[in-house]
Design an enzyme around this catalytic site. Structure first.
Site, short mmCIF file in Angstrom:
data_model
loop_
_atom_site.label_atom_id
_atom_site.label_comp_id
_atom_site.label_asym_id
_atom_site.label_seq_id
_atom_site.Cartn_x
_atom_site.Cartn_y
_atom_site.Cartn_z
N LYS A 79 -5.21 -0.39 3.77
CA LYS A 79 -5.14 0.92 3.12
C LYS A 79 -6.41 1.14 2.30
O LYS A 79 -6.85 0.24 1.57
CB LYS A 79 -3.90 0.99 2.24
CG LYS A 79 -3.63 2.36 1.62
CD LYS A 79 -2.32 2.37 0.84
CE LYS A 79 -2.05 3.73 0.23
NZ LYS A 79 -0.76 3.78 -0.51
N SER A 160 2.33 7.75 0.31
CA SER A 160 0.91 7.94 0.56
C SER A 160 0.37 7.04 1.68
O SER A 160 -0.70 7.30 2.22
CB SER A 160 0.12 7.65 -0.73
OG SER A 160 0.26 6.30 -1.13
N SER A 184 5.75 4.93 -1.81
CA SER A 184 4.68 5.12 -0.83
C SER A 184 4.56 4.04 0.24
O SER A 184 3.73 4.15 1.13
CB SER A 184 3.33 5.26 -1.55
OG SER A 184 3.27 6.49 -2.22
#
Length: 494
Positions: A79, A160, A184
């Site tokens: 990420k 997210s 998330s």
């Protein structure tokens, strides 16, 4: 023969160790899959050479008879919130575009030390603020899933960690890192039919992760099975003296201790989570989950979490308040974007840089956070939210006196179409209604796939455990995984 890209973490690691295939062959297969899937926009930056270099090192160690790490030969997605030395790290924001850290985050370094390789940096909501991956400066990620009604409206992969969830579901990587501030990891996992666990706050170091809300942010693994999540979490977790909130506890061997036999365990069902407006198919999957855990030998008991209804408003005061403080460092002075209009002074540069660099959702949360921390409103909002946070933590403490884990839905609906909720921030925030309470309490929580709805889209179930009991959460997740028998994957259209 099964394609290498269909294999998970354990199968790839064990296959490389046994010599069934080489780590380089694995890296090449996933690099090719990533290159073919640009349409999904899951990656901001791809790093095929990094994946191959790590694979060559693993193959050389194996040939030399050296011991291999827990993630040896497994290429993963990172990420783009984790600092990676020599590779752009942006938090999906224009204000950090082009920023290349000269250091490695603790979590990513642990994964490289365990033998993992990096396929690239994954897209996300800007500064991890969002539930649909539509706030990224680099464009939204598109879920690999499509509704089965013949319509091909692009769907949200959740947020997210939407790049992570989309990449795993599309078989672009076997696993990826995520971060979870209010859901998330869990919400995107539910939307895309994969598993993901947010460990106890402090279990994974936050050093080198771009901060959103420091008292809530926690890194965790996302993968296609509970066992793969357990293996990856073992590599990610551990004490870090560079993080003052890091837990100085040994890392258990969660994967070796996995056990789906829940006899003697009690599963709590929170009565407050049966909320009006929840999709009936979500409630039906919850009932199925209850039946599966009973079948695994658990006793089901009702529990009460009376302050649940205050969790979302408390979260959307605490998290923006911390964000407004954390994001004050992006001022155009030290790194990242600098917007300096002709004849501008220092204050003008600050204003111009932040106006150009931050997206609308980030600005909204900064302004909200600054407001609730301002003189005259601090006690009315922030102090009250922190008191509520304490009460929510106490609710869980009381509930765990009568049960071992709690079962709940992960999300109130299945994945929605991109653009469907962007005009109404409150509707978007409501996606976190089931995931936020565990985040406020700092508890381990996991989402596992429970099946498909009538549109052919995945639904997730959430298991919440007491602090430090990732094993109990993983075991209950395994019991659901075995009984749900979820093997669906999106049909390739990209």
């Amino acid at each position: 023969m099964t394609s290498l890209t269909d294999l998970g973490v354990k199968a790839l690691r064990d296959g490389v160790a046994a010599g069934q295939f080489s780590a380089v062959e694995v890296a090449e297969a996933f690099n090719a899959a990533v290159a073919e899937a640009a349409q999904l926009n899951a990656f901001i930056v791809t790093t095929p050479d990094a994946a191959l270099d790590a694979a060559r090192a693993v193959d050389a160690d194996r040939a030399a008879g050296k011991p291999l790490g827990k993630m040896a030969g497994v290429p993963i997605g990172m990420k783009d919130l984790f600092a990676t030395k020599g590779v752009q790290t942006t938090a999906a924001s224009h204000i950090l575009e082009g920023f290349t850290p000269q250091y490695e985050s603790t979590v990513s370094q642990k994964l490289w030390d365990a033998g993992a390789g990096m396929l690239g940096k994954l897209n996300l909501d800007q500064f991890a603020m969002g539930s649909s991956n539509e706030t990224s400066y680099f464009g939204n990620v598109i879920s690999p899933w499509r509704r089965n009604d013949g319509g091909n409206a692009p769907l949200a992969p959740g947020g997210s960690s939407g790049g992570s969830s989309a990449a795993i579901a599309a078989r672009l990587c076997p696993a990826a890192t995520g971060t979870d501030t209010g859901g998330s990891i869990r919400q995107p996992a539910a939307f895309t039919g994969i598993s993901g666990i947010k460990p106890t706050y402090g279990r994974c170091s936050r050093w080198g992760i771009v901060a959103f809300a420091s008292s809530l942010d926690q890194a965790g693994p996302m993968a296609r099975s509970v066992e793969d999540c357990a293996i990856m979490l073992e590599a990610m977790a551990g004490f870090d003296p560079k993080d003052s909130t890091s837990l100085d506890l040994p890392v258990p061997d969660w994967s070796a201790a996995l056990n789906a036999d829940l006899r003697g365990k009690k599963v709590g069902i929170p009565r407050e989570y049966r909320m009006d407006g929840t999709d009936p198919e979500i409630l039906a999957s919850w009932d199925a989950g209850i039946a599966w855990l009973k079948d695994a030998g658990a006793e089901v008991v009702e529990v009460s979490l009376p302050h649940t209804k205050y969790a979302l408003p408390a979260y959307y005061i605490v998290a923006p308040a911390e964000a407004s403080s954390n994001l004050a460092r992006y001022d155009g002075v030290r790194y990242g974007l600098r917007d300096l209009p002709d004849g501008a002074g220092l204050q003008d540069m600050y204003a111009a840089t932040r106006a150009a660099g931050f997206g609308p959702e980030v600005k909204r949360r900064i302004m909200l956070g600054t407001y609730v921390l301002s003189a005259g409103f601090y006690d009315a909002y922030y102090t009250q939210a922190m008191k509520l946070r304490t009460l929510i933590q106490r609710d869980f403490t009381e509930a765990f006196k009568t049960c071992d884990v709690i079962l709940a839905p992960t999300t109130p609906t299945a994945a929605f179409a991109l653009g469907e909720k962007t005009e109404d921030p409150l509707a978007m925030y409501l996606n976190d209604v089931f995931s936020v309470p565990a985040s406020l309490a700092g508890l381990p929580a996991m989402s596992v796939p429970a099946g498909l709805n009538k549109d052919g889209l995945p639904l997730g179930l959430q298991i919440i455990g007491p602090a430090f009991d990732e094993q109990g959460v993983l075991n209950a997740g395994l019991a659901i995984e075995q009984r749900a028998g979820f093997t669906a994957k999106p049909e390739k259209w990209w």
